[in-house]
Design an enzyme around this catalytic site. Sequence first.
Site, short mmCIF file in Angstrom:
data_model
loop_
_atom_site.label_atom_id
_atom_site.label_comp_id
_atom_site.label_asym_id
_atom_site.label_seq_id
_atom_site.Cartn_x
_atom_site.Cartn_y
_atom_site.Cartn_z
N GLU A 160 0.83 -1.21 0.00
CA GLU A 160 0.00 0.00 0.00
C GLU A 160 0.86 1.26 0.00
OE1 GLU A 160 -2.85 -0.01 3.21
OE2 GLU A 160 -4.18 -1.40 2.19
N GLU A 248 -6.40 -7.28 -0.95
CA GLU A 248 -6.72 -7.07 0.46
C GLU A 248 -8.08 -6.40 0.56
OE1 GLU A 248 -3.50 -5.52 2.98
OE2 GLU A 248 -5.01 -4.36 4.07
#
Length: 322
Positions: A160, A248
Amino acid sequence: MNPAVLSLVVILAVSVNLSVSKDAAQETVSKHGQLSVKGANLLNKNGEIVQLKGMALYWSQWKPQYWNAETIQGIHDSCHSNVVRASMAVEYGGYLTDPEGQMKLVETVVEAAIANDLYIIVDWHEEKADTHQAEAVDFFDKISKKYGSYPNIMYETFNEPTTQAWSSTLKPYHEAVIKAIRANDPDNVIIVGTGQWSQRVDEAAEDPISDQINIMYTLHYYAGTHKQWLRDLAQGAIDKGLPIFITEYGTDNVDEVNWVDPEESALWWTWADSNNLSYTNWAICDVNEASAALIADTPTDKVCQADYLTESGKLVVAQNQK
Ligand SMILES: *[C@@H]1O[C@H](CO)[C@@H](O)[C@H](O)[C@H]1NC(C)=O
């Protein structure tokens, strides 16, 4: 039934099932083999659209007790998955400070995934990977050298990113890591992180990585927090042909209070299935967070068994069977 009514019933029956979604535990590597990417779609060895559904392991340095072969088998058998994501910590006591220990955990779960007929995503799990590019290149060189010949393996180069710019920072980082992987592994799927905690797939769609095969782009969401606006943004990227993998997602709201949101989760799954998107749920762990799939102190040989699932775990395991 008269023919007109019959054909209407047939049309309705067909139109409600335009996705490929089914029990993921039956749709494993021995059936689907080498994956590839064409347009926005993930394809199996026969060139048919395939959907992967499964679980993400929790941060490797904080829950190493679930980074073992027993858990991986449970992820297939009881979580009804065909894919697992190995979220290998980089900072906070992860790979940067303990490369040997972390590599050992990754090797353990990769080998268990191969033994259990699962696809596995090896994830460089951090937010500042562009400042650790040399370490990431070295890590993915080692992993792809060792396992790149197995169709089970996928690579996720950067979990991320946060505020880094796509074109000037993220894209060059991914290209460097892709180059290292491709020197050892010409074709397994590589999934690249996108801006703003892997939400800005629209930026990647404007300036995708070119001259490479089998690249996908990461979309992350937490159902109760990231809602229709994020689905709309992602749909725009898909409509431009961007291949997306949801590496995710949580069923929960992550704002201030942390609670499971079944309604928004259902909306997200319906949308993802209608686009044949693959997804891995955060996470296989027993921590006190709404997104955890397992109740406290779940033994590794009981992972995803009915008595050990949280509210979120129950929803996810049911979804993996649809
Ligand atoms: C999803 O896959 C099914 C089966 O291959 C296909 O009929 C459908 O068009 C696909 N949907 C999209 C949006 O690509």
